[in-house]
Design a protein around this motif. Structure first.
Motif, mmCIF file in Angstrom:
data_model
loop_
_atom_site.group_PDB
_atom_site.id
_atom_site.type_symbol
_atom_site.label_atom_id
_atom_site.label_comp_id
_atom_site.label_asym_id
_atom_site.label_seq_id
_atom_site.Cartn_x
_atom_site.Cartn_y
_atom_site.Cartn_z
ATOM 1 N N GLY A 176 0.826 -1.205 0.000
ATOM 2 C CA GLY A 176 0.000 0.000 0.000
ATOM 3 C C GLY A 176 0.858 1.252 0.000
ATOM 4 N N ASN A 203 1.890 -2.323 7.398
ATOM 5 C CA ASN A 203 0.574 -1.708 7.468
ATOM 6 C C ASN A 203 0.039 -1.742 8.891
ATOM 7 O OD1 ASN A 203 0.287 -1.003 4.778
ATOM 8 N ND2 ASN A 203 -0.527 -3.000 4.204
ATOM 9 N N ASP A 204 0.227 -2.873 9.574
ATOM 10 C CA ASP A 204 -0.217 -2.983 10.959
ATOM 11 C C ASP A 204 0.472 -1.944 11.833
ATOM 12 O OD1 ASP A 204 -2.021 -4.982 10.689
ATOM 13 O OD2 ASP A 204 -0.746 -6.576 11.458
ATOM 14 N N TRP A 208 -0.904 1.744 11.218
ATOM 15 C CA TRP A 208 -2.187 2.150 11.795
ATOM 16 C C TRP A 208 -2.271 1.829 13.270
ATOM 17 C CZ3 TRP A 208 -5.106 -1.514 14.170
ATOM 18 C CH2 TRP A 208 -4.982 -2.841 13.768
ATOM 19 N N TYR A 230 -9.609 1.670 12.891
ATOM 20 C CA TYR A 230 -8.769 1.134 11.809
ATOM 21 C C TYR A 230 -9.584 0.913 10.536
ATOM 22 C CZ TYR A 230 -6.430 -2.608 9.189
ATOM 23 O OH TYR A 230 -5.891 -3.384 8.199
ATOM 24 N N GLU A 271 -10.619 4.181 8.907
ATOM 25 C CA GLU A 271 -9.492 4.845 8.239
ATOM 26 C C GLU A 271 -9.142 4.168 6.925
ATOM 27 O OE1 GLU A 271 -7.530 7.641 9.063
ATOM 28 O OE2 GLU A 271 -9.298 8.003 10.312
ATOM 29 N N ARG A 272 -9.157 2.853 6.912
ATOM 30 C CA ARG A 272 -8.785 2.126 5.692
ATOM 31 C C ARG A 272 -9.834 2.269 4.594
ATOM 32 N NH1 ARG A 272 -4.854 -2.039 6.029
ATOM 33 N NH2 ARG A 272 -5.405 -2.437 3.853
ATOM 34 N N ARG A 299 -8.421 -7.451 9.177
ATOM 35 C CA ARG A 299 -7.761 -7.544 7.872
ATOM 36 C C ARG A 299 -8.578 -8.396 6.907
ATOM 37 N NH1 ARG A 299 -2.558 -6.507 6.829
ATOM 38 N NH2 ARG A 299 -2.368 -8.398 5.587
ATOM 39 N N LEU A 312 -11.768 -6.486 5.920
ATOM 40 C CA LEU A 312 -11.499 -5.397 4.984
ATOM 41 C C LEU A 312 -11.340 -5.898 3.562
ATOM 42 C CD1 LEU A 312 -9.206 -2.994 6.993
ATOM 43 C CD2 LEU A 312 -11.205 -2.330 5.649
ATOM 44 N N GLU A 326 -13.618 -4.023 0.878
ATOM 45 C CA GLU A 326 -13.026 -3.262 -0.216
ATOM 46 C C GLU A 326 -13.572 -3.690 -1.572
ATOM 47 O OE1 GLU A 326 -8.906 -3.858 0.513
ATOM 48 O OE2 GLU A 326 -8.760 -2.249 1.998
ATOM 49 N N TRP A 378 -1.622 -10.814 -0.050
ATOM 50 C CA TRP A 378 -1.794 -10.245 1.288
ATOM 51 C C TRP A 378 -1.616 -11.288 2.392
ATOM 52 C CZ3 TRP A 378 -5.816 -10.441 5.074
ATOM 53 C CH2 TRP A 378 -6.802 -11.374 4.814
#
Length: 649
Positions: free
Chosen positions: A253, A277-278, A281, A485, A488-489, A519, A522, A526, A617
């Motif tokens: 990302g 990423n973890d 955030w 989280y 925000e994502r 995760r 999301l 997404e 991922w």
């Protein structure tokens, strides 16, 4: 740019401007570009090669022979690269490369043209350790087949291959090639990296079959690259390779891409046990837990502080946060990421950790040696590194603070010894402190009681000094942190704050205080249009509720989202049993996946590349021994895959 010593490149484009043949305007400049590329990596160009552009076939063959003789006599074993661009013709079942003096019409052969056999013979005579022939001519695929036949005949006659020789050609036997297209695509691919993931930045060399597959994608319907001979030949350097590249999530990302390379790499090295990423955030959450551990560091001069929690609770991200915030050289990255903008009481003092160690797959002696190295203690001749490390610290009276993560992922059977003989022993010394991240037991299934915190946590209790347990699963603010989280994502994808908040609250409720669940959720969100949350029962499309189903059911449901979920699971399974930094992508991974596959399917490197591309991922990428290696992003995923494997048995 790091160059490599040795090697020779013969790069020639035929000049047809004063000939009976149509001009190839890019042939001369392509030859120069190929020569310049290999020159950067320590290859020496052949003197006078460019002056052969308008020479006849005999002169060019003599020049190649002289080059071969010189290599054999004065530089035996050096790798070779030969590039030739020009017109190609088929005649009487043979491929012919035309020179400026070649007749416009057949017959060809003899002094009238150059055949692939001429070139291969001289390359084989050179005594080189390995060689690459690149033919950028029409109908080059036919020349490649001639080379393959010649190599097979030589190998049969000598009972073994004479050298590693590979051929990369610009088109198939029935195709014409377009001047400039092949080299433009080739050098662009090397400079930019593989768009399809055929190789990674962690690979020191790009193999010929990887280049072929990438070039086919880039050239599309214009022409189709092909290989012959040793298709796995490692002779083409990867300009994007970094030997010291830190482990990172395949799914990076924008969070880290905006950082300068030096800051990014150092940040990733310090946060090596986490997903970047973890870490990025996660700094916005765990406020009270962070204050507790910072306060402990400020008020205690001896003891052990344990950070524990259920699988997926975010232990490694929490430890990674401490590591990067306390590291002097990570401060620019932390500042750029906005990590330093929060409450200063949640940040440890810069420089407070004297050693930071990730314990995954480590034994007792490995752990002691790693910590000693960071403390400047020489244990090279020690028969018992753990004992001698503790004795050295005790005798010297040094005051040190150690940060260690993933005790539960130590070499199987060594966990409690690492805890007792290294970490607890150090934490029992005057002036020494240890902060450890671990599950309560290896499998993460232990239910703690006031009298029994779990075998791994109990093994860390020091003989003297403070002993504190911080259970992230008990943090009452976890649900709010997860919701924050998710919100925000989703900001970059969903424009309506109310819909983001609805999704965030639902994920936080189903997560059961397990950050890892967010995760997975999301990944589903997404793919939704934000209006999905307005539909009745939309939440049933999220992964299973952790509180009711457990993480393993969440993983199983997530895998089912793929069209070929059996392939995804079976190709990922070997990573559940890897040691060290990870599993090499080339050959080994696909072979292991085939061997372990309960479906009986055979997997190829292309299947591995597809998994990296479509299910990246799940993975963390690192570099080891000049090649990209991969492991699973989280130990809980490895636990699930290995359990499924055992259940199948």
């Amino acid at each position: 740019m790091t160059t490599r010593d040795g090697g020779s490149v013969f790069s020639l484009g035929i000049d047809y401007r004063e000939s009976a043949h149509s001009d190839l305007p890019e042939a001369l400049t392509d030859a120069v570009r190929v020569e310049d590329f290999f020159r950067q990596w320590g290859f020496s160009p052949v003197a006078g090669c460019r002056g052969l552009a308008a020479a006849d076939a005999t002169v060019i063959r003599d020049a190649v022979e002289n080059w071969s003789d010189g290599i054999r006599m004065f530089d035996n074993g050096a790798p070779l690269v030969l590039y030739l661009a020009g017109h190609g013709r088929l005649h009487h079942g043979r491929h012919h490369i035309l020179t400026a003096s070649s007749p416009p019409h057949p017959p060809y052969g003899g002094k009238k043209s150059i055949s692939a056999d001429d070139l291969v013979e001289q390359i084989l005579n050179s005594g080189a350790s390995k060689a690459l022939v690149m033919l950028d001519v029409c109908h080059a695929g036919f020349a490649a087949s001639q080379v393959q036949q010649a190599l097979s005949q030589v190998a049969a006659a000598q009972a073994a291959p004479t050298m590693d020789l590979g051929v990369l050609v610009s088109c198939l036997h029935h195709e014409r090639c377009y001047s400039g297209s092949f080299v433009k695509a080739l050098l662009s691919a090397l400079a930019e990296g593989s768009e399809q993931g055929h190789w990674k930045d962690g690979d020191e060399f790009v193999t010929l079959h990887e280049l072929r597959d990438e070039l086919r994608e880039r050239l599309k319907d214009e022409q189709c690259a092909e290989v012959a001979g040793r298709s796995g030949l490692k002779i083409v350097p990867n300009p994007r390779y970094r030997a010291d590249a830190a482990a990172r999530s395949v799914e990076l990302g924008e969070l880290l891409r905006r950082l300068p390379p030096a800051d990014r790499e150092h940040f990733l090295q310090k946060a090596a046990s986490t997903d970047a990423n973890d870490v990025g955030w996660f700094f916005t959450g765990r406020q009270q837990m962070s204050r507790e551990i910072v306060s402990w560091l400020a008020t205690h001069d001896r003891g052990v502080h344990v950070v524990t929690g259920a699988p997926g609770a975010g232990k490694s991200a929490f430890i990674g946060r401490l590591a990067v915030l306390a590291d002097l050289y990570s401060q620019p990255a932390c500042r750029a990421l906005g990590i330093l903008d929060g409450d200063p009481d949640t940040r440890p003092e810069v420089g407070c950790f004297d050693a930071v160690s990730h314990l995954k797959n480590r034994r007792v002696d490995d752990t002691a040696t790693d910590i000693a190295r960071q403390l400047g203690i020489d244990l090279a001749d020690s028969a018992s590194p753990a004992r001698d490390l503790v004795l050295e610290l005790a005798d010297s009276g040094r005051r040190v603070t150690i940060l260690a993560d993933a005790l539960d992922e130590s070499e199987r059977g060594e966990e409690e010894f690492v805890a007792r003989d290294v970490l607890r022993a150090i934490g029992s010394l005057e002036g020494c402190r240890v902060v450890v991240g671990t599950r309560r037991d290896r499998d993460g299934r232990f239910d703690a009681t006031p009298d029994d915190p779990g075998p791994l946590v109990a093994a860390l209790r020091p003989r003297t000094g403070s002993f504190h347990i911080l259970d992230l699963s008990a943090d009452p603010a976890t649900a709010d942190d997860i919701a924050h989280y998710v919100d925000e994502r989703l900001k970059g994808r969903w424009s309506t704050p109310e819909r983001r908040a609805t999704a965030a609250r639902e994920v936080a409720e189903q997560a059961g205080r397990v950050f890892l669940y967010a995760r997975f959720a999301l990944r589903v969100l997404e793919g939704f249009d934000e209006r999905t949350v307005d539909e009745p029962g939309w939440h049933t499309r999220l992964p299973s509720d952790v509180g009711h189903a457990g993480l393993h059911e969440v993983f199983a449901r997530d895998l089912e989202r793929f069209d070929d979920h059996v392939m995804v699971r079976e190709v990922l399974t070997p990573l559940a049993f890897t040691r060290g930094r990870g599993l090499p992508r080339r050959q080994i991974w696909s072979a292991l996946a085939t061997e372990l596959a309960r479906s009986g399917r055979a997997y190829r490197d292309s299947d591995v590349a597809r998994i990296i591309r479509e299910a990246g991922w799940y993975l963390t990428e690192a570099t080891e021994d000049g090649q990209a290696v991969f492991r699973l992003y989280h130990q809980a995923i490895a636990d699930y895959l290995s359990e499924v494997m055992c259940d199948d048995d």
